[in-house]
Design a protein around this motif. Sequence first.
Motif, PDB file in Angstrom:
ATOM      1  N   LEU A 117       4.249  37.765 -24.013  1.00 29.04           N
ATOM      2  CA  LEU A 117       3.929  36.374 -24.344  1.00 29.04           C
ATOM      3  C   LEU A 117       3.111  35.775 -23.213  1.00 29.04           C
ATOM      4  CD1 LEU A 117       7.457  35.162 -25.551  1.00 29.04           C
ATOM      5  CD2 LEU A 117       5.744  36.483 -26.796  1.00 29.04           C
ATOM      6  N   ARG A 118       1.906  35.346 -23.537  1.00 28.58           N
ATOM      7  CA  ARG A 118       1.028  34.778 -22.514  1.00 28.58           C
ATOM      8  C   ARG A 118       0.575  33.387 -22.933  1.00 28.58           C
ATOM      9  NH1 ARG A 118      -2.461  39.770 -19.851  1.00 28.58           N
ATOM     10  NH2 ARG A 118      -0.617  40.739 -18.973  1.00 28.58           N
ATOM     11  N   PRO A 119       1.272  32.378 -22.478  1.00 24.80           N
ATOM     12  CA  PRO A 119       0.859  31.018 -22.817  1.00 24.80           C
ATOM     13  C   PRO A 119      -0.378  30.628 -22.015  1.00 24.80           C
ATOM     14  CG  PRO A 119       3.006  31.042 -21.679  1.00 24.80           C
ATOM     15  CD  PRO A 119       2.465  32.424 -21.632  1.00 24.80           C
ATOM     16  N   GLY A 139      -5.561  42.118 -26.607  1.00 25.72           N
ATOM     17  CA  GLY A 139      -4.745  41.093 -25.954  1.00 25.72           C
ATOM     18  C   GLY A 139      -4.994  41.034 -24.457  1.00 25.72           C
ATOM     19  N   ASP A 140      -5.247  42.183 -23.869  1.00 25.89           N
ATOM     20  CA  ASP A 140      -5.555  42.227 -22.436  1.00 25.89           C
ATOM     21  C   ASP A 140      -6.809  41.391 -22.164  1.00 25.89           C
ATOM     22  OD1 ASP A 140      -5.497  43.157 -19.716  1.00 25.89           O
ATOM     23  OD2 ASP A 140      -7.109  44.550 -20.229  1.00 25.89           O
ATOM     24  N   ILE A 141      -7.816  41.600 -22.988  1.00 24.96           N
ATOM     25  CA  ILE A 141      -9.103  40.940 -22.760  1.00 24.96           C
ATOM     26  C   ILE A 141      -9.039  39.449 -23.119  1.00 24.96           C
ATOM     27  CG2 ILE A 141     -11.532  40.932 -23.449  1.00 24.96           C
ATOM     28  CD1 ILE A 141     -11.075  44.023 -24.066  1.00 24.96           C
ATOM     29  N   SER A 173      -6.523  37.475 -23.292  1.00 30.35           N
ATOM     30  CA  SER A 173      -5.650  36.639 -22.463  1.00 30.35           C
ATOM     31  C   SER A 173      -6.315  36.303 -21.129  1.00 30.35           C
ATOM     32  CB  SER A 173      -4.277  37.280 -22.260  1.00 30.35           C
ATOM     33  OG  SER A 173      -4.366  38.522 -21.614  1.00 30.35           O
ATOM     34  N   ASP A 174      -7.132  37.188 -20.593  1.00 29.80           N
ATOM     35  CA  ASP A 174      -7.894  36.821 -19.389  1.00 29.80           C
ATOM     36  C   ASP A 174      -8.896  35.724 -19.723  1.00 29.80           C
ATOM     37  OD1 ASP A 174      -6.676  38.721 -17.725  1.00 29.80           O
ATOM     38  OD2 ASP A 174      -8.579  39.269 -16.786  1.00 29.80           O
ATOM     39  N   GLU A 175      -9.545  35.868 -20.870  1.00 27.44           N
ATOM     40  CA  GLU A 175     -10.522  34.847 -21.262  1.00 27.44           C
ATOM     41  C   GLU A 175      -9.836  33.489 -21.431  1.00 27.44           C
ATOM     42  OE1 GLU A 175     -12.455  35.464 -25.023  1.00 27.44           O
ATOM     43  OE2 GLU A 175     -13.813  33.784 -24.711  1.00 27.44           O
TER      44      GLU A 175
HETATM   45 MG    MG Z   1      -5.209  42.225 -17.971  1.00 30.86          MG
END
Ligand code: MG
Length: 352
Positions: free
Chosen positions: A99-101, A241-243, A245-247
Motif C-alpha cells: 500500500l503506497r499512499p 506499481g513500482d514505476i 508509485s515513484d511517479e
Molecule cells: Mg521502486
Amino acid sequence: MKVAVLPGDGIGPEIMREAQRVLQRVRPDIATESAPVGGAGYEAAGDPLPAATLALARECDAILFGAVGHPRYDTLERALRPEQGLLRLRKELGLFANLRPATVYAELAGASTLRPEVVAGMDILIVRELTGDIYFGQPRGQRVNEQGEREGFNTMRYTESEIRRIARVGFEAARKRGHRLCSVDKANVLETTELWRTVVTELGRDYPDVELSHMYVDNAAMQLLRNPRQFDVMVTGNLFGDILSDEASMLTGSIGMLPSASLDANGKGMYEPIHGSAPDIAGKGLANPLAAILSAGMMLRYSLGDAAAADRIDAAVKAVLARGLRTADISEPGATRAGTEAMGAAVLEALQ
Ligand code: MG
Ligand code: IPM
C-alpha cells in the motif's frame, strides 16, 4: 508486542533512529530489536538477508524497514546485492500487498514540480502487487543464444489467485475511501495483464458499491501528470506499481514524505519509506525522517491495532510542517531548515 527494526544502508540508520524515538514515545511498551539487512547484512554475515535477520522478522509482530542499496555493491553477483535482501523478505514473508499512499499535504503543495492547483487535495492510494510478476517469474536469466548473441530474458507471470487476492485488497481499500478503483494493466499487448483485467472485472461483481475502471499503464502514467485528482485507489502489478508509485510520489512534492505498508494475508506487515538509501547524503544528517516516522504510524494502524497512536503521529507531522519546518528535500523560500535529528525532535515535541 515486538517490532523488528531493519535500518539497512545509506540514510536508513539515520531515519530509523528518528522513527524509533517516535515509536518509543507513543508506545513505550513495544519492544524493538534491530538486525542488519542489505549491504549491512552482507558486511555482517555475507548475505543481504542473514538467516538471523529473517528469523527475527518472522518472529516479530511487525517490521520497520529503512532502505537498502549502495553503488559499492553493484558489482557483486546478483544474489548478494542489497536489493535481494528486500525482495527475499517480501517473498519469504508473503508480503503480497503493498500500500503506497500518495497524499499532498496542504503545506507542501508548493513543493511539487506540478502547479499547486493541479496537485492540491490529491489523495491516491496505490495498491501494488509485491510478490509476483516479472520480478519473480521464471524462466529468467542471461544466456548466449543459438546465433551466438548474448540475450537477457524475464517472464511476466500471474496466476488468477494472485490477481484475485491483490484485487480484493484494492476493492476493500476503495470501500473505505472514495469507492473508486482504477485497475492498471497493459491488456492491449500482454496476455498476463489481459488475464489481470478479466479477473479484476469478475471480482468487481462482488463490489457493486465500488466504481471500477481500467486503464493502460502508459495512459495511467500520463493521467497522473495531467489530472492526478481523478484517482482514488489504483491497483496494479509489481512492475507497473513500482514505476507509477515513484511517479505519484513526486506529485506530492517529495519522495521523502511517503510511507508504505507491505502486508501478508493475515495483516502482518513490513513498513518502509518509499524512498531509497540516498548514499549521496548518507551520514550528513540531511535526510528527511518523516517518511520513516509516518511508516511507524502506518505500522501502528495496520498491524498493531493502535489507530489512536497512528493519528497522533500523523497530527504531529502535520503540526511540524505547519510550523514551516523543512528538510532540504521539501525546502522552499522562507522555510526554517532542519536536519534529520532536528526534524525528529520537532515531531517528538509536537506529540506532547
Ligand atoms: Mg521502486
Ligand atoms: C521499491 C524499490 C524496490 C523495488 C527495489 C529496491 C528492489 O524500488 O520498493 O519500489 O523495485 O521494488
